[in-house]
Design a protein around this motif. Structure first.
Motif, PDB file in Angstrom:
ATOM      1  N   ARG A  25      62.087-119.086 -20.693  1.00 12.29           N
ATOM      2  CA  ARG A  25      62.948-118.757 -19.537  1.00 12.29           C
ATOM      3  C   ARG A  25      62.764-117.604 -19.029  1.00 12.29           C
ATOM      4  O   ARG A  25      63.144-116.519 -19.575  1.00 12.29           O
ATOM      5  CB  ARG A  25      64.362-119.189 -20.001  1.00 12.29           C
ATOM      6  CG  ARG A  25      64.709-120.714 -20.601  1.00 12.29           C
ATOM      7  CD  ARG A  25      65.886-120.612 -21.087  1.00 12.29           C
ATOM      8  NE  ARG A  25      66.414-119.424 -21.751  1.00 12.29           N
ATOM      9  CZ  ARG A  25      66.440-119.321 -23.142  1.00 12.29           C
ATOM     10  NH1 ARG A  25      65.944-120.466 -23.969  1.00 12.29           N
ATOM     11  NH2 ARG A  25      66.803-118.197 -23.844  1.00 12.29           N
ATOM     12  N   SER A  59      63.205-111.633 -15.121  1.00 12.18           N
ATOM     13  CA  SER A  59      62.777-110.096 -14.568  1.00 12.18           C
ATOM     14  C   SER A  59      61.424-110.159 -14.559  1.00 12.18           C
ATOM     15  O   SER A  59      60.813-109.348 -13.587  1.00 12.18           O
ATOM     16  CB  SER A  59      63.433-109.306 -15.157  1.00 12.18           C
ATOM     17  OG  SER A  59      63.321-109.279 -16.691  1.00 12.18           O
ATOM     18  N   ARG A  90      67.252-107.529 -12.188  1.00 10.18           N
ATOM     19  CA  ARG A  90      68.290-107.821 -11.352  1.00 10.18           C
ATOM     20  C   ARG A  90      69.406-107.075 -10.782  1.00 10.18           C
ATOM     21  O   ARG A  90      69.637-106.098 -11.478  1.00 10.18           O
ATOM     22  CB  ARG A  90      68.969-109.083 -12.209  1.00 10.18           C
ATOM     23  CG  ARG A  90      68.259-110.426 -12.342  1.00 10.18           C
ATOM     24  CD  ARG A  90      68.824-111.396 -13.060  1.00 10.18           C
ATOM     25  NE  ARG A  90      68.961-110.947 -14.287  1.00 10.18           N
ATOM     26  CZ  ARG A  90      68.254-111.109 -15.574  1.00 10.18           C
ATOM     27  NH1 ARG A  90      67.232-111.924 -14.985  1.00 10.18           N
ATOM     28  NH2 ARG A  90      68.099-111.037 -16.663  1.00 10.18           N
ATOM     29  N   LYS A  94      68.573-116.678 -11.159  1.00 10.54           N
ATOM     30  CA  LYS A  94      70.031-116.315 -11.002  1.00 10.54           C
ATOM     31  C   LYS A  94      70.023-114.896 -10.460  1.00 10.54           C
ATOM     32  O   LYS A  94      69.249-113.919 -10.679  1.00 10.54           O
ATOM     33  CB  LYS A  94      70.758-116.199 -12.303  1.00 10.54           C
ATOM     34  CG  LYS A  94      70.325-115.087 -13.721  1.00 10.54           C
ATOM     35  CD  LYS A  94      70.708-115.090 -14.807  1.00 10.54           C
ATOM     36  CE  LYS A  94      70.114-113.992 -15.630  1.00 10.54           C
ATOM     37  NZ  LYS A  94      70.304-114.400 -17.182  1.00 10.54           N
ATOM     38  N   SER A 141      61.845-112.736 -20.944  1.00  9.43           N
ATOM     39  CA  SER A 141      60.713-111.718 -20.455  1.00  9.43           C
ATOM     40  C   SER A 141      60.523-110.819 -21.621  1.00  9.43           C
ATOM     41  O   SER A 141      59.013-110.693 -21.511  1.00  9.43           O
ATOM     42  CB  SER A 141      61.196-110.900 -19.126  1.00  9.43           C
ATOM     43  OG  SER A 141      61.353-112.011 -18.079  1.00  9.43           O
TER      44      SER A 141
HETATM   45  C1  LIG Z   1      68.963-114.456 -17.496  1.00  4.28           C
HETATM   46  C2  LIG Z   1      68.347-115.384 -18.580  1.00  4.28           C
HETATM   47  C3  LIG Z   1      67.163-115.501 -18.849  1.00  4.28           C
HETATM   48  C4  LIG Z   1      65.991-114.603 -18.205  1.00  4.28           C
HETATM   49  O1  LIG Z   1      66.027-113.428 -18.480  1.00  4.28           O
HETATM   50  P1  LIG Z   1      64.899-112.284 -18.201  1.00  4.28           P
HETATM   51  O2  LIG Z   1      65.047-111.157 -19.378  1.00  4.28           O
HETATM   52  O3  LIG Z   1      65.299-111.704 -16.917  1.00  4.28           O
HETATM   53  O4  LIG Z   1      63.605-113.091 -18.376  1.00  4.28           O
HETATM   54  C5  LIG Z   1      66.756-116.658 -19.733  1.00  4.28           C
HETATM   55  N1  LIG Z   1      67.447-117.219 -20.416  1.00  4.28           N
HETATM   56  C6  LIG Z   1      69.010-117.271 -20.119  1.00  4.28           C
HETATM   57  C7  LIG Z   1      70.018-117.880 -20.870  1.00  4.28           C
HETATM   58  C8  LIG Z   1      69.509-116.117 -19.223  1.00  4.28           C
HETATM   59  O5  LIG Z   1      70.803-116.136 -18.934  1.00  4.28           O
END
Ligand SMILES: *Cc1c(COP(=O)(O)O)cnc(C)c1O
Length: 226
Positions: free
Chosen positions: A216, A219, A225, A37, A201
């Motif tokens: 998931r 960063s 971001r 994203k 992260s």
């Molecule tokens: C943005 C997002 C992530 C990833 O977040 P990071 O801290 O950058 O790894 C994971 N899950 C969801 C639902 C998100 O919106």
């Protein structure tokens, strides 16, 4: 190259995941969902080239735009909230991680029945009951699991959560263990619930120790971001 060092970061993250998995003792396989994203289609392609074919987006419009540009065969995951009037866009995703209410479940089920193929979803649960965050109360999981068990348009393949930002280790463990229990309840109700989407992260190692099968990561792979 848009993401110099990505291969090294992926290797380092995989090593940390493997170490956390052996500490946790759940013996699970862990898939990295690369969260792209706010990044462009070139980042999606870079993730694929770095051995990450699973890509997560939290907004439908943004994801659909990238899909028209990306030529490599990635698996798209929708990890954010879905408005009920956009349910048809689920056709473009391998897995929807954020089934967060009974009303949405009904609409997604109807779409799956219409197209003649169940929609793969994860039930999003919110164990610490943060008001600002979507997801089922863990106390409601058993009743909802029973209700969804009759729905032919849904394949509930597991549970998902977003831990509270700033949560310490103890709260993270309680949260992730509650999601693990939710997955068991779904499986006991007859759902093909094998997946646990938890860990981002800042908390993926604890999530993996607690049994996560899908982390998931944004960063830590692609930088902060904008
Ligand atoms: C943005 C997002 C992530 C990833 O977040 P990071 O801290 O950058 O790894 C994971 N899950 C969801 C639902 C998100 O919106």
């Amino acid at each position: 190259m848009r993401n110099p060092g990505l291969d090294d970061r992926v290797m380092a993250v995989r090593a940390r995941i493997d170490a956390a998995a052996s500490r946790g003792g759940h013996r699970q396989n862990v898939t990295i969902v690369a969260v792209t994203k706010t990044h462009g289609a070139d980042t999606v392609s870079a993730a694929y080239d770095a051995g990450l074919p699973d890509v997560g987006e939290n907004r439908v419009q943004e994801a659909l735009g990238k899909m028209t540009e990306v030529t490599v065969p990635v698996h798209w995951h929708l990890i954010g909230h879905l408005q009920r009037n956009k349910v048809r866009s689920l056709d473009n995703f391998l897995l929807f991680h954020a089934l967060d209410s009974a009303r949405l479940a009904d609409v997604v089920n109807r779409f799956g029945e219409e197209r003649g193929r169940p929609v793969k979803v994860l039930m999003q649960v919110n164990p610490v009951r943060e008001a600002t965050k979507g997801g089922y109360d863990t106390n409601d999981v058993e009743a909802e699991a029973a209700r969804l068990a009759g729905m032919k348009g849904l394949a509930v393949t597991g549970a998902m959560t977003i831990a509270r930002i700033g949560a310490g280790e103890a709260e993270l463990r309680v949260t992730f263990a509650a999601v693990r229990r939710s997955r068991e309840i779904l499986a006991e109700a007859g759902h093909p619930a094998t997946e646990l989407s938890m860990g981002m992260s800042d908390d993926f190692e604890i999530a993996v120790e607690e049994g996560s099968t899908m982390v998931r990561l944004g960063s830590i792979l692609f930088g902060a971001r904008a």
